[in-house]
Motif scaffolding. Structure first.
Motif, short mmCIF file in Angstrom:
data_model
loop_
_atom_site.label_atom_id
_atom_site.label_comp_id
_atom_site.label_asym_id
_atom_site.label_seq_id
_atom_site.Cartn_x
_atom_site.Cartn_y
_atom_site.Cartn_z
N LYS A 1 -7.90 10.29 -4.87
CA LYS A 1 -7.56 10.07 -6.61
C LYS A 1 -9.20 9.94 -7.57
CE LYS A 1 -3.69 7.76 -4.41
NZ LYS A 1 -3.20 6.34 -3.80
N ASN B 1 1.19 3.54 -2.80
CA ASN B 1 0.57 5.05 -2.79
C ASN B 1 1.81 6.10 -3.40
OD1 ASN B 1 -1.29 4.96 -1.87
ND2 ASN B 1 -1.04 4.88 0.15
N GLY C 1 -6.33 1.85 1.94
CA GLY C 1 -4.76 1.42 1.95
C GLY C 1 -3.96 2.08 3.39
N ASN D 1 1.19 -1.36 0.17
CA ASN D 1 -0.24 0.17 0.26
C ASN D 1 0.50 0.99 -0.28
OD1 ASN D 1 -2.91 -0.97 -0.38
ND2 ASN D 1 -2.77 -2.09 1.33
MG LIG Z 1 -3.67 3.38 -1.65
#
Ligand SMILES: [Mg+2]
Ligand SMILES: Nc1ncnc2c1ncn2[C@@H]1O[C@H](COP(=O)(O)OP(=O)(O)O)[C@@H](O)[C@H]1O
Length: 234
Positions: free
Chosen positions: A178, A121, A186, A117
């Protein structure tokens, strides 16, 4: 999140029909296109499900002794191909100055999830800022403190950064910047996994410079008190 899920389901449905058409017409390029969409969406679905499963678990972890470096390497190698597609190298010197294995009593699948995660990211943030250049950088570093009683993992990227007023919100469930491409799960799941290990997950970031996430993990859980119990596979 519902948009994200609907997108995945739509992608799966569309690719299955396209595959049927491709097979009926013996059209290789149609079948390949269907396969690409199928592959992409099944990966997104399985990643989402793993995050959800981790969130649905009780506060319990499945501890076992393992080499921390191996767990990190595995996660790095999983993210590396998609990062490369965008011209991003992930720097990870698996052994560095360390000669001994970094043994730690951890839930290796949980920690694997956390590193994935954090890396995904970092890659997302770098792509958004350095799209189409080769300026993007992501690196992973590990070190031990307190005679090996604490491990510190940091991920560093030179992506778009996070404004200070968002530092708390990013760990909230469903918080994403996003749009339909994010789930906002996440960091929530990662923080939870780390805290169940009695570790900490922290962030420092500067907009336009980049972001660093730090995981501090105890390597031993000698006092196996009530909140840490072993559970069998989900
Ligand atoms: Mg993420
Ligand atoms: N390395 C990073 N650089 C910049 N922003 C980040 C980074 N990591 C996380 N964020 C911010 O935190 C938000 C939440 O992250 P996460 O919980 O993983 O959800 P998602 O990735 O689905 O958006 C992201 O939408 C983004 O705004």
């Amino acid at each position: 999140l519902s948009h994200y899920i609907k997108n995945i389901l739509g992608g799966l449905e569309g690719s299955v029909s396209l595959l049927r058409m491709g097979i009926d017409a013996s059209d290789d390029s149609m079948m390949n296109e269907a396969w690409d969409t199928l592959d992409k969406n099944q990966k997104r679905l399985s990643s989402l499900m793993l995050d959800l499963l981790n969130l649905a678990k009780e506060d319990s972890i499945d501890l076992g002794m393992c080499d921390f470096c191996d767990v990190i390497s595995e996660a790095v190698e999983l993210v590396r191909p998609s990062a490369r597609e965008h011209g991003i190298e992930i720097d990870f010197d698996s052994r560095g100055a360390l000669e001994e294995p970094l043994l730690a009593e951890i839930d290796s699948r949980g920690i694997h999830r956390v590193i994935l995660n954090l890396l995904r990211n970092a890659v997302d943030a770098v792509i958004e800022r350095h799209h189409g250049t080769d300026q993007g950088r992501v690196s992973v570093e590990i070190k031990a403190e307190n005679n090996g009683a604490t491990l510190i993992l940091t991920t560093v990227d030179n992506g778009h950064g996070i404004p200070p007023e968002q530092f708390d919100r990013i760990f909230e469930m469903f918080h994403t910047t996003k749009g339909d491409r994010g789930t906002g799960l996440g960091l929530a799941v990662s923080k939870r996994i780390i805290e169940t290990h009695r570790g900490t997950l922290s962030v420092s970031s500067q907009v336009g410079v980049g972001t660093t996430f730090s995981v501090r993990l105890p390597t031993r859980h000698l006092d196996t008190s009530t909140s840490i119990i072993n559970i069998t596979d989900l």
